[in-house]
Scaffold this motif. Sequence first.
Motif, PDB file in Angstrom:
ATOM      1  N   ASP A 161       0.849  -1.178   0.000  1.00  0.00           N
ATOM      2  CA  ASP A 161       0.000   0.000   0.000  1.00  0.00           C
ATOM      3  C   ASP A 161       0.891   1.237   0.000  1.00  0.00           C
ATOM      4  O   ASP A 161       1.627   1.480   0.963  1.00  0.00           O
ATOM      5  CB  ASP A 161      -0.908  -0.023   1.223  1.00  0.00           C
ATOM      6  N   ALA A 162       0.821   2.018  -1.061  1.00  0.00           N
ATOM      7  CA  ALA A 162       1.676   3.199  -1.199  1.00  0.00           C
ATOM      8  C   ALA A 162       1.072   4.435  -0.530  1.00  0.00           C
ATOM      9  O   ALA A 162       1.692   5.501  -0.520  1.00  0.00           O
ATOM     10  CB  ALA A 162       1.922   3.486  -2.679  1.00  0.00           C
ATOM     11  N   THR A 163      -0.108   4.307   0.047  1.00  0.00           N
ATOM     12  CA  THR A 163      -0.787   5.465   0.644  1.00  0.00           C
ATOM     13  C   THR A 163       0.060   6.170   1.704  1.00  0.00           C
ATOM     14  O   THR A 163       0.176   7.404   1.665  1.00  0.00           O
ATOM     15  CB  THR A 163      -2.159   5.052   1.222  1.00  0.00           C
ATOM     16  N   PRO A 164       0.671   5.449   2.669  1.00  0.00           N
ATOM     17  CA  PRO A 164       1.475   6.159   3.674  1.00  0.00           C
ATOM     18  C   PRO A 164       2.635   6.955   3.060  1.00  0.00           C
ATOM     19  O   PRO A 164       2.922   8.066   3.506  1.00  0.00           O
ATOM     20  CB  PRO A 164       2.004   5.030   4.570  1.00  0.00           C
ATOM     21  N   VAL A 165       3.257   6.415   2.039  1.00  0.00           N
ATOM     22  CA  VAL A 165       4.363   7.120   1.377  1.00  0.00           C
ATOM     23  C   VAL A 165       3.835   8.369   0.675  1.00  0.00           C
ATOM     24  O   VAL A 165       4.421   9.452   0.778  1.00  0.00           O
ATOM     25  CB  VAL A 165       5.103   6.184   0.386  1.00  0.00           C
ATOM     26  N   ALA A 166       2.710   8.226  -0.016  1.00  0.00           N
ATOM     27  CA  ALA A 166       2.117   9.375  -0.712  1.00  0.00           C
ATOM     28  C   ALA A 166       1.737  10.478   0.271  1.00  0.00           C
ATOM     29  O   ALA A 166       1.972  11.668   0.012  1.00  0.00           O
ATOM     30  CB  ALA A 166       0.902   8.922  -1.521  1.00  0.00           C
ATOM     31  N   LYS A 167       1.171  10.091   1.427  1.00  0.00           N
ATOM     32  CA  LYS A 167       0.796  11.086   2.442  1.00  0.00           C
ATOM     33  C   LYS A 167       2.024  11.817   2.985  1.00  0.00           C
ATOM     34  O   LYS A 167       1.996  13.029   3.186  1.00  0.00           O
ATOM     35  CB  LYS A 167       0.024  10.423   3.583  1.00  0.00           C
ATOM     36  N   LEU A 168       3.088  11.067   3.213  1.00  0.00           N
ATOM     37  CA  LEU A 168       4.324  11.670   3.714  1.00  0.00           C
ATOM     38  C   LEU A 168       4.885  12.663   2.692  1.00  0.00           C
ATOM     39  O   LEU A 168       5.273  13.783   3.043  1.00  0.00           O
ATOM     40  CB  LEU A 168       5.357  10.575   3.999  1.00  0.00           C
ATOM     41  N   ILE A 169       4.885  12.314   1.429  1.00  0.00           N
ATOM     42  CA  ILE A 169       5.376  13.207   0.368  1.00  0.00           C
ATOM     43  C   ILE A 169       4.495  14.448   0.287  1.00  0.00           C
ATOM     44  O   ILE A 169       4.993  15.578   0.192  1.00  0.00           O
ATOM     45  CB  ILE A 169       5.454  12.473  -0.987  1.00  0.00           C
ATOM     46  N   ASN A 170       3.164  14.249   0.332  1.00  0.00           N
ATOM     47  CA  ASN A 170       2.239  15.389   0.277  1.00  0.00           C
ATOM     48  C   ASN A 170       2.466  16.343   1.452  1.00  0.00           C
ATOM     49  O   ASN A 170       2.486  17.562   1.279  1.00  0.00           O
ATOM     50  CB  ASN A 170       0.786  14.903   0.262  1.00  0.00           C
ATOM     51  N   ARG A 171       2.661  15.774   2.642  1.00  0.00           N
ATOM     52  CA  ARG A 171       2.909  16.596   3.836  1.00  0.00           C
ATOM     53  C   ARG A 171       4.214  17.373   3.657  1.00  0.00           C
ATOM     54  O   ARG A 171       4.290  18.561   3.942  1.00  0.00           O
ATOM     55  CB  ARG A 171       2.974  15.694   5.068  1.00  0.00           C
ATOM     56  N   PHE A 172       5.249  16.697   3.179  1.00  0.00           N
ATOM     57  CA  PHE A 172       6.548  17.324   2.949  1.00  0.00           C
ATOM     58  C   PHE A 172       6.441  18.477   1.948  1.00  0.00           C
ATOM     59  O   PHE A 172       7.057  19.517   2.105  1.00  0.00           O
ATOM     60  CB  PHE A 172       7.560  16.282   2.442  1.00  0.00           C
ATOM     61  N   LEU A 173       5.605  18.290   0.925  1.00  0.00           N
ATOM     62  CA  LEU A 173       5.438  19.323  -0.113  1.00  0.00           C
ATOM     63  C   LEU A 173       4.456  20.409   0.303  1.00  0.00           C
ATOM     64  O   LEU A 173       4.242  21.376  -0.430  1.00  0.00           O
ATOM     65  CB  LEU A 173       4.970  18.676  -1.427  1.00  0.00           C
ATOM     66  N   GLY A 174       3.810  20.229   1.465  1.00  0.00           N
ATOM     67  CA  GLY A 174       2.923  21.260   1.968  1.00  0.00           C
ATOM     68  C   GLY A 174       1.496  21.154   1.477  1.00  0.00           C
ATOM     69  O   GLY A 174       0.715  22.098   1.627  1.00  0.00           O
TER      70      GLY A 174
END
Length: 178
Positions: A161-174
């Motif tokens: 499940d790539a969702t946690p990675v995507a959320k972390l990237i989105n948070r990092f990008l603001g």
Amino acid sequence: MGEAEDGVKPKRVVFVTVGTTCFDALVKVVDSLEVKDEMFRRGYTHLLIQMGRGSYLPTKSTGDDGSLAVDYFTFSSSIADHLRSASLVISHAGSGSIFETLRLGKPLIVVVNEDLMDNHQSELAEELAERKHLYCARPQTLHQTIAGMDLKSLLPYSSGDATPVAKLINRFLGFPED
């Protein structure tokens, strides 16, 4: 090995793919009498080779003489139908071919092209073999791999499940959280 009621063996296809590369070592070894005989002994009836840019031409056979039927082609817009109809897939170590085959739940032998420089693909194949999702071979060990394989021992592959990675990237990008 499992004849149909009419005495005809059910069609069991080994599909070989080299992708868009030139991997004559793989095409040559699957075309060898030793490997074709082992496939036939294990109940496979047809060998279909996608040979890519290679120059080695396999020997075609109709299989009418009681041997493996062999055919080949260079490229196809999609190999999905060939993968779906295969009983066994033998592939180069490209991640696209590996994961497409595993997602379809097909038994897979990945053959590493040792002629490639900086062969990071072998690391992927070896890791997935260690996890028992596929078999990993070199051209010179393919015959032994086929002879010794136990397809029932392979474990199904389920993609993460790539969702946690995507959320972390989105948070990092603001980006705002959903």
